[in-house]
Design a protein around this motif. Sequence first.
Motif, short mmCIF file in Angstrom:
data_model
loop_
_atom_site.label_atom_id
_atom_site.label_comp_id
_atom_site.label_asym_id
_atom_site.label_seq_id
_atom_site.Cartn_x
_atom_site.Cartn_y
_atom_site.Cartn_z
N HIS A 165 51.77 40.95 26.66
CA HIS A 165 50.08 40.37 27.06
C HIS A 165 49.99 41.94 27.16
N ASP A 166 48.50 42.34 26.89
CA ASP A 166 48.24 43.95 27.12
C ASP A 166 47.62 43.58 28.86
N PHE A 167 48.71 43.72 29.85
CA PHE A 167 48.33 44.10 31.05
C PHE A 167 47.17 45.17 31.00
N GLU A 168 46.73 46.53 31.02
CA GLU A 168 47.02 47.70 31.10
C GLU A 168 44.64 46.88 30.93
N LYS A 169 44.38 46.84 29.89
CA LYS A 169 43.23 46.32 29.91
C LYS A 169 42.27 45.52 31.04
N PRO A 170 41.47 46.82 31.50
CA PRO A 170 40.73 46.06 32.89
C PRO A 170 40.03 45.23 32.37
N ILE A 171 40.35 43.45 33.20
CA ILE A 171 40.01 42.71 33.43
C ILE A 171 38.23 42.58 33.74
N LEU A 172 37.67 41.99 33.75
CA LEU A 172 35.90 41.84 33.56
C LEU A 172 35.89 41.91 35.06
N ARG A 173 35.85 40.76 35.43
CA ARG A 173 35.81 40.88 36.53
C ARG A 173 35.93 41.42 37.40
N TRP A 174 37.42 42.63 37.08
CA TRP A 174 37.92 43.48 38.34
C TRP A 174 36.88 44.57 38.07
N ARG A 175 36.34 45.03 36.26
CA ARG A 175 34.94 45.51 36.44
C ARG A 175 33.89 45.79 38.13
N ARG A 176 33.29 43.70 37.93
CA ARG A 176 32.59 44.13 38.42
C ARG A 176 32.29 43.75 39.71
N ASN A 177 34.00 44.10 40.58
CA ASN A 177 34.55 43.39 41.88
C ASN A 177 34.16 45.55 41.95
N TYR A 178 34.33 46.15 41.05
CA TYR A 178 34.88 47.35 41.25
C TYR A 178 33.17 47.93 41.32
N VAL A 179 32.00 47.71 40.60
CA VAL A 179 30.75 48.41 41.19
C VAL A 179 30.33 47.96 42.58
N VAL A 180 30.64 46.91 42.49
CA VAL A 180 30.52 46.96 43.97
C VAL A 180 31.38 47.49 45.74
N ALA A 181 32.44 47.92 45.17
CA ALA A 181 32.90 48.49 46.12
C ALA A 181 33.04 50.20 45.72
N ASP A 209 20.09 43.39 42.13
CA ASP A 209 20.42 44.14 41.44
C ASP A 209 21.38 44.20 40.33
N PHE A 210 22.31 43.20 40.90
CA PHE A 210 23.61 43.00 40.20
C PHE A 210 24.09 42.04 40.42
N LEU A 211 25.23 40.93 40.96
CA LEU A 211 24.65 39.59 41.14
C LEU A 211 25.45 39.98 42.23
N LEU A 212 25.56 38.26 42.45
CA LEU A 212 26.43 37.48 43.83
C LEU A 212 27.40 37.89 43.76
N ALA A 213 28.48 38.54 44.57
CA ALA A 213 29.95 37.96 44.54
C ALA A 213 30.36 37.89 45.68
N GLY A 214 30.26 35.99 46.00
CA GLY A 214 30.53 35.83 47.34
C GLY A 214 32.12 36.79 48.33
N PRO A 215 33.57 36.77 47.68
CA PRO A 215 34.64 37.29 47.63
C PRO A 215 34.47 38.77 48.24
N ALA A 216 33.27 39.19 47.37
CA ALA A 216 33.44 40.78 47.43
C ALA A 216 32.24 40.61 48.86
N ALA A 217 31.63 40.41 48.55
CA ALA A 217 30.44 40.46 50.19
C ALA A 217 31.19 40.47 51.31
N LEU A 218 32.35 39.45 51.43
CA LEU A 218 33.24 39.15 52.00
C LEU A 218 34.29 40.34 53.13
N PHE A 219 34.91 40.36 51.96
CA PHE A 219 35.87 41.96 51.63
C PHE A 219 34.65 42.97 52.48
#
Length: 364
Positions: A165-181, A209-219
């Motif tokens: 499996h290709d574990f190096e490729k960033p998953i989309l969910r992480w990329r979106r959370n990275y924008v929030v971070a 302007d982006f998307l509502l991400a509950g876990p990121a917001a609580l973090f």
Amino acid sequence: MAEQAARYIVRFEQGFPRAAVEALGAELVAAGVLAPGFIPPSAGLLRLEAIVYAKDEQGYDTVVLPDRNLVSRMARVARDGHAKAGDKTTRSAVALMAYCQAMQVMLEPSIAFHELGFVSGNSVAREELSWFRAADRGAALDWVALATGKKDRVILGEAAAQSDHDFEKPILRWRRNYVVALKAAELELTPAVAPIDRALTLLDWMDKDFLLAGPAALFVSMYYGPKAARAGLFKQLRSPDRDAAITGIKNAAWDMTHLSDFVLRVTNAEKERRRYIFASGDLSLVRIASRLFLGPDPADGWPSLEEGLREWWPDKDAQHLAEAVFARFDIKRFNDRSMPIPPPESVDGLIAKGEAFLGAWTAA
């Protein structure tokens, strides 16, 4: 051997190390490394009878989602045959593996290897996964003996076959959370802004302007909280080494992704007939995970979100922030309008913008 909890009787096979496994479960709960995605039974989250009852009588498998630090330590024990490191996270990793194997509780660490592959490359991630599979192969008595000090070494066999499996490729969910971070870090570094205003501004930005991400917001709600023990959530943010600051933001985005994976799995849990428990040696992350499913009012022994936020915020701010969260995450509102999902090129642009700000920032 039989025990009765309420009216339910559980019989264990002869030779089952019941006292040791009970003690390990109690230790894990007391250590605060677990956050359930369901209402724990009154008997206790890891009470042996409760685990068996959920499986045999209710038809639910219990699944633990360990983070990367726990998974890495489990794999290391399988590779080295011992657990000599004396840190608390290693202790929790050994106790958790022992308990899960003894009670046939599944371990699902998929996000952990995506994080490791992103940070260290496919070769490291694939090798560690092969040793984790060796650790999880099924040697309950050895793990219990190691966890209780009856053994100081175990032989768990060779590493399993490596995944391709290709574990190096960033998953989309992480990329979106990275924008929030990145946005959260930008607001943190903006001078003369009150913590509650930072939190509300981030919610508004996510909504409009982006998307509502509950876990990121609580973090981020914990990170901004004036009363929170927030050390380690955004590592090196104000370091003169701006590359280290950006690495810290990437790590925070992986923590957010562990939380969002937890929420996604809990959302589908009833359909899958599973009960999910998040596990981490990072107690701040566990405390965030424990608040992910709180509602506007106390229910079933759980506090309201406002009550949960009071650990991190003054009472008035906790009330204001909880109201703001539920105003934006209202189900009717979601049904009444389509919530845009940013396209990949938009995510790329936001990442570039956020990294440019973080890279150029200097202390006044």
